[in-house]
Design a protein around this motif. Sequence first.
Motif, mmCIF file in Angstrom:
data_model
loop_
_atom_site.group_PDB
_atom_site.id
_atom_site.type_symbol
_atom_site.label_atom_id
_atom_site.label_comp_id
_atom_site.label_asym_id
_atom_site.label_seq_id
_atom_site.Cartn_x
_atom_site.Cartn_y
_atom_site.Cartn_z
ATOM 1 N N VAL A 88 6.399 0.938 5.452
ATOM 2 C CA VAL A 88 6.378 -0.004 4.495
ATOM 3 C C VAL A 88 6.516 -1.177 3.996
ATOM 4 O O VAL A 88 6.417 -2.518 3.843
ATOM 5 C CB VAL A 88 7.020 0.938 3.710
ATOM 6 N N ALA A 89 7.818 -1.440 4.753
ATOM 7 C CA ALA A 89 8.299 -2.991 5.161
ATOM 8 C C ALA A 89 7.674 -3.946 5.998
ATOM 9 O O ALA A 89 7.297 -4.823 4.936
ATOM 10 C CB ALA A 89 9.727 -2.907 6.124
ATOM 11 N N ALA A 90 6.999 -3.519 6.504
ATOM 12 C CA ALA A 90 6.019 -4.582 7.629
ATOM 13 C C ALA A 90 4.707 -5.125 6.674
ATOM 14 O O ALA A 90 3.838 -6.067 5.940
ATOM 15 C CB ALA A 90 5.844 -3.720 8.787
ATOM 16 N N MET A 91 3.945 -3.546 6.139
ATOM 17 C CA MET A 91 3.117 -4.129 4.931
ATOM 18 C C MET A 91 3.374 -4.837 3.698
ATOM 19 O O MET A 91 1.939 -6.307 3.155
ATOM 20 C CB MET A 91 2.262 -2.553 4.522
ATOM 21 N N LEU A 135 3.204 0.499 -2.515
ATOM 22 C CA LEU A 135 1.159 -0.004 -1.999
ATOM 23 C C LEU A 135 0.037 0.835 -2.315
ATOM 24 O O LEU A 135 0.566 1.622 -3.262
ATOM 25 C CB LEU A 135 1.340 0.780 -0.359
ATOM 26 N N ASP A 136 -0.847 0.302 -1.955
ATOM 27 C CA ASP A 136 -2.041 1.537 -2.483
ATOM 28 C C ASP A 136 -2.084 2.279 -1.703
ATOM 29 O O ASP A 136 -2.499 2.132 -0.279
ATOM 30 C CB ASP A 136 -3.216 0.825 -2.522
ATOM 31 N N TYR A 137 -1.241 3.260 -1.835
ATOM 32 C CA TYR A 137 -1.369 4.454 -0.587
ATOM 33 C C TYR A 137 -2.064 5.438 -1.050
ATOM 34 O O TYR A 137 -2.250 6.230 -1.676
ATOM 35 C CB TYR A 137 -0.227 4.973 -0.064
ATOM 36 N N THR A 138 -2.374 6.299 -0.315
ATOM 37 C CA THR A 138 -2.854 7.533 0.077
ATOM 38 C C THR A 138 -2.387 8.707 1.257
ATOM 39 O O THR A 138 -1.967 8.188 2.577
ATOM 40 C CB THR A 138 -4.445 7.760 0.485
#
Length: 197
Positions: A88-91, A135-138
């Motif tokens: 998450v941090a890297a994204m 984020l746009d997560y799934t």
Amino acid sequence: MMRNILILGAAGQIAQQAIYLFLEELGVKLTLVLRNAKRYSYFANNPRIRLVEADVCNNGVLPQLMQHQDVVYANLSGDMANHARNVVAAMQVSGLKRLIFITSMGVYDEVPGEYFGSVLQPYRDATNIVEASELDYTIIRPAWLNNRDDINYDITQKGETFIHPDATVSRRSVADLVVKVALNNSHIGASLGVHQR
């Protein structure tokens, strides 16, 4: 249009199935990240695959890997909460938004009659970290897995009771869902349970 997919934990068994399904789509290029790139030496001359030997625990390398990517697919094991934090941090640093993250059924106590307790705590923590991101997560939460060569599954949404938790689902089925979600840009902000149909 070419889609660039970064697979973290590319040596994982679901990821192995997903790689071949992704390669059936002509408009896809893959960056495969694993601790021992020699495991995939047979891909070395494939123009649509880039092999990277790296440890996702090294959060210094992740933002570099995310440059020019469209989707991150994280198929990780071990310290799941730390992995989720690092990804998450890297994204967020790289500006990449689309994440597909594998956890497990049971993280919401959505399996009738079962409470998995501390066994699933790392997956609960990882799920919470991804859901709290912007984020746009799934999130994908499969049932226990088998190695059958079939694609036969259905999904449930967060808040719904997990269906057929006692029946194993094929890794190929989970990989099929990963590929469809990645290429169709679907189920953004969703947490999907995956069960044998």
